[in-house]
Design a protein around this motif. Structure first.
Motif, PDB file in Angstrom:
ATOM      1  N   SER A   6       0.825  -1.205   0.000  1.00  0.00           N
ATOM      2  CA  SER A   6       0.000   0.000   0.000  1.00  0.00           C
ATOM      3  C   SER A   6       0.863   1.262   0.000  1.00  0.00           C
ATOM      4  O   SER A   6       2.053   1.214   0.341  1.00  0.00           O
ATOM      5  CB  SER A   6      -0.899   0.021   1.244  1.00  0.00           C
ATOM      6  N   VAL A   7       0.242   2.368  -0.387  1.00  0.00           N
ATOM      7  CA  VAL A   7       0.920   3.679  -0.367  1.00  0.00           C
ATOM      8  C   VAL A   7      -0.023   4.645   0.353  1.00  0.00           C
ATOM      9  O   VAL A   7      -1.172   4.817  -0.055  1.00  0.00           O
ATOM     10  CB  VAL A   7       1.215   4.184  -1.793  1.00  0.00           C
ATOM     11  N   ARG A   8       0.481   5.239   1.423  1.00  0.00           N
ATOM     12  CA  ARG A   8      -0.349   6.156   2.216  1.00  0.00           C
ATOM     13  C   ARG A   8       0.198   7.574   2.086  1.00  0.00           C
ATOM     14  O   ARG A   8       1.381   7.812   2.343  1.00  0.00           O
ATOM     15  CB  ARG A   8      -0.293   5.722   3.688  1.00  0.00           C
ATOM     16  N   THR A   9      -0.656   8.508   1.680  1.00  0.00           N
ATOM     17  CA  THR A   9      -0.202   9.905   1.567  1.00  0.00           C
ATOM     18  C   THR A   9      -0.963  10.777   2.562  1.00  0.00           C
ATOM     19  O   THR A   9      -2.166  10.598   2.774  1.00  0.00           O
ATOM     20  CB  THR A   9      -0.444  10.451   0.144  1.00  0.00           C
ATOM     21  N   ARG A  10      -0.248  11.700   3.162  1.00  0.00           N
ATOM     22  CA  ARG A  10      -0.879  12.642   4.097  1.00  0.00           C
ATOM     23  C   ARG A  10      -0.364  14.044   3.829  1.00  0.00           C
ATOM     24  O   ARG A  10       0.833  14.220   3.591  1.00  0.00           O
ATOM     25  CB  ARG A  10      -0.535  12.287   5.547  1.00  0.00           C
ATOM     26  N   VAL A  11      -1.258  15.021   3.892  1.00  0.00           N
ATOM     27  CA  VAL A  11      -0.842  16.419   3.765  1.00  0.00           C
ATOM     28  C   VAL A  11      -0.882  17.042   5.158  1.00  0.00           C
ATOM     29  O   VAL A  11      -1.891  16.943   5.858  1.00  0.00           O
ATOM     30  CB  VAL A  11      -1.758  17.204   2.796  1.00  0.00           C
ATOM     31  N   LEU A  49       4.033  17.059   2.460  1.00  0.00           N
ATOM     32  CA  LEU A  49       3.413  15.768   2.154  1.00  0.00           C
ATOM     33  C   LEU A  49       4.290  14.636   2.669  1.00  0.00           C
ATOM     34  O   LEU A  49       5.508  14.665   2.478  1.00  0.00           O
ATOM     35  CB  LEU A  49       3.260  15.602   0.634  1.00  0.00           C
ATOM     36  N   THR A  50       3.683  13.667   3.326  1.00  0.00           N
ATOM     37  CA  THR A  50       4.424  12.441   3.635  1.00  0.00           C
ATOM     38  C   THR A  50       3.842  11.306   2.793  1.00  0.00           C
ATOM     39  O   THR A  50       2.645  11.278   2.513  1.00  0.00           O
ATOM     40  CB  THR A  50       4.340  12.060   5.134  1.00  0.00           C
ATOM     41  N   CYS A  51       4.707  10.414   2.398  1.00  0.00           N
ATOM     42  CA  CYS A  51       4.306   9.294   1.534  1.00  0.00           C
ATOM     43  C   CYS A  51       4.900   8.021   2.139  1.00  0.00           C
ATOM     44  O   CYS A  51       6.119   7.879   2.188  1.00  0.00           O
ATOM     45  CB  CYS A  51       4.855   9.549   0.131  1.00  0.00           C
ATOM     46  N   GLU A  52       4.035   7.159   2.628  1.00  0.00           N
ATOM     47  CA  GLU A  52       4.522   5.923   3.276  1.00  0.00           C
ATOM     48  C   GLU A  52       4.209   4.721   2.391  1.00  0.00           C
ATOM     49  O   GLU A  52       3.056   4.459   2.081  1.00  0.00           O
ATOM     50  CB  GLU A  52       3.859   5.769   4.641  1.00  0.00           C
ATOM     51  N   VAL A  53       5.256   4.027   2.016  1.00  0.00           N
ATOM     52  CA  VAL A  53       5.101   2.840   1.163  1.00  0.00           C
ATOM     53  C   VAL A  53       5.298   1.611   2.055  1.00  0.00           C
ATOM     54  O   VAL A  53       6.348   1.448   2.677  1.00  0.00           O
ATOM     55  CB  VAL A  53       6.135   2.862   0.012  1.00  0.00           C
ATOM     56  N   ILE A  76      -0.261  11.042  -6.587  1.00  0.00           N
ATOM     57  CA  ILE A  76       0.198   9.730  -6.085  1.00  0.00           C
ATOM     58  C   ILE A  76      -0.992   8.785  -5.926  1.00  0.00           C
ATOM     59  O   ILE A  76      -0.985   7.650  -6.420  1.00  0.00           O
ATOM     60  CB  ILE A  76       0.962   9.876  -4.753  1.00  0.00           C
ATOM     61  N   ASP A  77      -2.024   9.276  -5.241  1.00  0.00           N
ATOM     62  CA  ASP A  77      -3.176   8.406  -4.954  1.00  0.00           C
ATOM     63  C   ASP A  77      -3.786   7.850  -6.238  1.00  0.00           C
ATOM     64  O   ASP A  77      -4.108   6.669  -6.337  1.00  0.00           O
ATOM     65  CB  ASP A  77      -4.254   9.173  -4.172  1.00  0.00           C
ATOM     66  N   GLU A  78      -3.963   8.742  -7.228  1.00  0.00           N
ATOM     67  CA  GLU A  78      -4.698   8.316  -8.426  1.00  0.00           C
ATOM     68  C   GLU A  78      -3.823   7.660  -9.492  1.00  0.00           C
ATOM     69  O   GLU A  78      -4.284   6.822 -10.234  1.00  0.00           O
ATOM     70  CB  GLU A  78      -5.416   9.520  -9.047  1.00  0.00           C
ATOM     71  N   HIS A  79      -2.572   8.098  -9.573  1.00  0.00           N
ATOM     72  CA  HIS A  79      -1.754   7.626 -10.701  1.00  0.00           C
ATOM     73  C   HIS A  79      -0.560   6.750 -10.309  1.00  0.00           C
ATOM     74  O   HIS A  79      -0.349   5.701 -10.885  1.00  0.00           O
ATOM     75  CB  HIS A  79      -1.248   8.821 -11.517  1.00  0.00           C
ATOM     76  N   TYR A  80       0.246   7.242  -9.351  1.00  0.00           N
ATOM     77  CA  TYR A  80       1.527   6.564  -9.119  1.00  0.00           C
ATOM     78  C   TYR A  80       1.415   5.359  -8.173  1.00  0.00           C
ATOM     79  O   TYR A  80       2.087   4.349  -8.391  1.00  0.00           O
ATOM     80  CB  TYR A  80       2.568   7.561  -8.597  1.00  0.00           C
ATOM     81  N   ALA A  81       0.571   5.466  -7.143  1.00  0.00           N
ATOM     82  CA  ALA A  81       0.459   4.347  -6.188  1.00  0.00           C
ATOM     83  C   ALA A  81       0.081   3.036  -6.898  1.00  0.00           C
ATOM     84  O   ALA A  81       0.742   2.004  -6.688  1.00  0.00           O
ATOM     85  CB  ALA A  81      -0.528   4.701  -5.080  1.00  0.00           C
ATOM     86  N   PRO A  82      -0.936   3.057  -7.773  1.00  0.00           N
ATOM     87  CA  PRO A  82      -1.283   1.788  -8.442  1.00  0.00           C
ATOM     88  C   PRO A  82      -0.135   1.196  -9.267  1.00  0.00           C
ATOM     89  O   PRO A  82      -0.105  -0.006  -9.505  1.00  0.00           O
ATOM     90  CB  PRO A  82      -2.454   2.181  -9.365  1.00  0.00           C
ATOM     91  N   MET A  83       0.817   2.042  -9.691  1.00  0.00           N
ATOM     92  CA  MET A  83       1.927   1.522 -10.511  1.00  0.00           C
ATOM     93  C   MET A  83       2.972   0.779  -9.683  1.00  0.00           C
ATOM     94  O   MET A  83       3.743  -0.011 -10.217  1.00  0.00           O
ATOM     95  CB  MET A  83       2.640   2.676 -11.237  1.00  0.00           C
ATOM     96  N   VAL A  84       3.035   1.074  -8.383  1.00  0.00           N
ATOM     97  CA  VAL A  84       4.061   0.403  -7.566  1.00  0.00           C
ATOM     98  C   VAL A  84       3.493  -0.705  -6.669  1.00  0.00           C
ATOM     99  O   VAL A  84       4.233  -1.589  -6.237  1.00  0.00           O
ATOM    100  CB  VAL A  84       4.887   1.416  -6.716  1.00  0.00           C
ATOM    101  N   ILE A  85       2.193  -0.633  -6.412  1.00  0.00           N
ATOM    102  CA  ILE A  85       1.582  -1.669  -5.565  1.00  0.00           C
ATOM    103  C   ILE A  85       1.670  -3.031  -6.271  1.00  0.00           C
ATOM    104  O   ILE A  85       1.425  -3.145  -7.468  1.00  0.00           O
ATOM    105  CB  ILE A  85       0.120  -1.293  -5.201  1.00  0.00           C
ATOM    106  N   GLY A  86       2.085  -4.051  -5.497  1.00  0.00           N
ATOM    107  CA  GLY A  86       2.236  -5.402  -6.058  1.00  0.00           C
ATOM    108  C   GLY A  86       3.635  -5.649  -6.599  1.00  0.00           C
ATOM    109  O   GLY A  86       3.963  -6.748  -7.038  1.00  0.00           O
TER     110      GLY A  86
END
Ligand SMILES: O=C(O)C(=O)C[C@@H](O)CO
Ligand SMILES: [Mg+2]
Length: 390
Positions: A6-11, A49-53, A76-86
């Motif tokens: 998962s990828v968690r983003t927080r502002v 922004l923090t981004c936790e992978v 990240i939420d809409e485009h990049y996270a799905p590219m790295v998950i899995g």
């Protein structure tokens, strides 16, 4: 092999006490607009922004980005996270290319590349934690006993206030000092004199045995800079930083032919962007910002290219991702260091979000050989001062 789960983003929106800066504290690109009052306001940023992978095995890598965090979060939420998950985090070079190429039409500079940077930094933190090694040990290892740092503040203020600040900073043995200009093209000859007065005043305190860097933050133009350069020469600046807007790379090339080294790159993106600057001999010091340029993966490629051109790399800003790169590269001689102060322009905000950034002691800082990853964690110490959106 453990995969990214998962990828968690927080502002993080700062709601705590903020020190109001005095007028004309730092020139910036918006100064060319007629609405100057607002320009000074919009220069300041109080969000992060923090981004936790996170991997299937429960390990979390932390990345971050400072510019336009709510837009970066969406990207990240809409485009990049799905590219790295899995995916396997150790396939970082492939993951970088995937993020870069799949969004190439809109993401190769600006918000898109900032988002890639945040994810990439988190992946490097993850790789360090999974191998139980500090990130710099994965990048080439220790190249310095300690990292020399330069004091980066001295925003334009009254001569007395700037001298008092410089005197106080001198006590910590910094290996250089960076000051900001307060006046630009619209302020005419009178503003030029105000600028020169302040450089002279800082030199008066720090002397001529230590480096002095001069920052324009893109608030000048080519004509104004050409008029200022001869007047500045006698103060022996280590460099003149970002005199013109980032897109004016031919302007940089012209200015860099003179006796004062021109630095820049804090608002440039990716290996290709730096190739253009280097091919033109446009800058004498590279200052990419790892959390904008494409993360640690892009930064390492730029380091190799810069070494071939014999141009030193001194990343923009403090922060651990920059320190790890500086530690691992001979061609990164010194780090920028934001002293810990109350929140003012926003540069300081990471001290309030993360725990683990080293303090500069007697002008140097060190990284722990035994701390895995980047060596930072998200702190809850100042949680009450933030509004966090997820
Ligand atoms: O630290 C720098 O180089 C910056 O450009 C930051 C900003 O505060 C303007 O000086
Ligand atoms: Mg700068």
């Amino acid at each position: 092999m453990t995969k990214i789960k998962s990828v968690r983003t927080r502002v993080w929106n700062w709601k705590g006490k903020t020190v109001p800066p005095q007028g004309n504290f730092c020139t910036n690109a918006s100064d060319a607009l007629y609405d100057r009052g607002d320009a000074m306001g919009s220069f300041r940023f109080h969000q992060w922004l923090t981004c936790e992978v996170e991997t299937e095995c429960g390990m979390i890598g932390i990345g971050n980005a400072a510019l336009a965090p709510s837009l970066v979060k969406l990207a990240i939420d809409e485009h990049y996270a799905p590219m790295v998950i899995g995916e396997d985090p150790f396939d970082y070079a492939y993951l970088w290319e995937k993020m870069y190429r799949r969004t190439h039409a809109w993401g190769r500079k600006g918000v898109g590349m900032t988002a890639i940077s945040a994810v990439d930094i988190a992946i490097w933190d993850l790789m360090g934690k999974l191998t139980n090694k500090p990130v710099f040990k994965l990048l080439g290892g220790r190249t310095k006993e300690k990292i020399p740092v330069y004091y980066s503040k001295l925003y334009a203020d009254s001569v007395e206030a700037m001298q008092a600040e410089a005197e106080e900073a001198m006590k910590n043995g910094y290996q250089g000092f960076k000051t900001r200009f307060g006046y630009g093209p619209k302020d005419g000859m009178k503003g030029m004199r105000e600028n020169l007065k302040r450089v002279e005043a800082v030199r008066e305190v720090i002397g001529y045995d230590t480096d002095l860097m001069l920052e324009c933050y893109m608030g000048w133009n080519l004509d104004y800079t050409k008029r200022m350069l001869p007047k500045l020469e006698k103060f022996e600046p280590r460099w003149l930083e970002e005199p013109v807007i980032a897109d004016d790379i031919h302007g940089y090339a012209e200015l860099n032919k003179g006796p004062i080294p021109i630095s820049g790159g804090e608002h440039e993106f990716s290996l290709m962007g730096f190739r253009q600057l280097l091919d033109l001999r446009a800058i004498s010091v590279i200052q990419y910002d790892t959390n904008r340029v494409g993360g640690i993966t892009a930064a390492q490629k730029i380091n190799a290219l810069a070494e071939a051109y014999q141009v030193p790399v001194i990343p923009h800003a403090g922060q651990m991702h920059n320190y790890h790169l500086t530690m691992a590269n001979v061609n990164c001689p010194i780090s920028e260091y934001f002293p810990v102060f109350d929140v003012e322009v926003g540069n300081e905000l990471f001290y309030y979000i993360f725990e683990g950034d080293p303090d500069a002691v007697d002008g140097y800082l060190d990284l722990d050989d035994n701390k895995p990853g980047l060596g930072i964690s998200i702190s809850d110490k100042y949680l009450a001062d933030f509004e966090v959106t997820e």
